[in-house]
Enzyme design. Sequence first.
Site, PDB file in Angstrom:
ATOM      1  CB  THR A  48      39.991  48.863  21.614  1.00  0.00           C
ATOM      2  OG1 THR A  48      40.927  48.443  23.020  1.00  0.00           O
ATOM      3  CG2 THR A  48      39.903  47.353  20.794  1.00  0.00           C
TER       4      THR A  48
ATOM      5  CG  HIS B   8      43.596  54.633  15.319  1.00  0.00           C
ATOM      6  ND1 HIS B   8      43.783  53.368  16.137  1.00  0.00           N
ATOM      7  CD2 HIS B   8      42.620  55.212  15.385  1.00  0.00           C
ATOM      8  CE1 HIS B   8      42.112  53.578  16.940  1.00  0.00           C
ATOM      9  NE2 HIS B   8      41.938  55.020  16.511  1.00  0.00           N
TER      10      HIS B   8
END
Length: 233
Positions: A7, A60
């Site tokens: 995050t 990611h």
Amino acid sequence: CLIYAGTGLLQEVVYLVSQGADPDEIGLMNIDEQLPVLEYPQPGLDIIKELTSPRLIKSHLPYRFLPSDLHNGNSKVIYMARNPKDLVVSYYQFHRSLRTMSYRGTFQEFCRRFMNDKLGYGSWFEHVQEFWEHHMDANVLFLKYEDMHKDLATMVEQLVRFLGVSYDKAQLESMVEHCHQLIDQCCNAEALPVGRGRVGLWKDIFTVSMNEKFDLVYKQKMGKCDLTFDFYL
């Protein structure tokens, strides 16, 4: 080189711990410039190569697509996993908020796509299990989002050891307090109206039938994995 997937909140905590920065200073800077995304065209690989060591780089990408230096243990990886029910709600709200994506489908449709591995970066279930297979590697620190809210002090201590930075007891306590402030700033209603950083987000939007379906898919895809999540923190 430090790469992690997770995050935006973790990237700020990592920057805070690694640089000894003040949370108020982070609030005034563009943190994405301090932690460029490996797979994004901007700022680009040439700029990333020019960064001075130790570099902080966000990604990611699945484990198998990361640079060979990471697979060989020559660089460190911080990976953060979040319980998938909260994650799919946050991901849905993120898609809704971006003009470039402009997702206008229902949450039920979005959740169905998530369960069927039809969203960006592929299957979450494969992604998290692939990193979990390497969680005992010396160059990998596997963290859970919920633990950042449940026991932040322990997580900060883990980051300090893993990053190889040095703090005395008073400095460590101050750093934990700074991280608490940062999390409060990121998760309060004014800073984040949609509440994406909250733990237990899924309980406000999942119906009983959706939850039952999700649990079934989760069991099918994660049944052989010993990784567990706290869904009811």
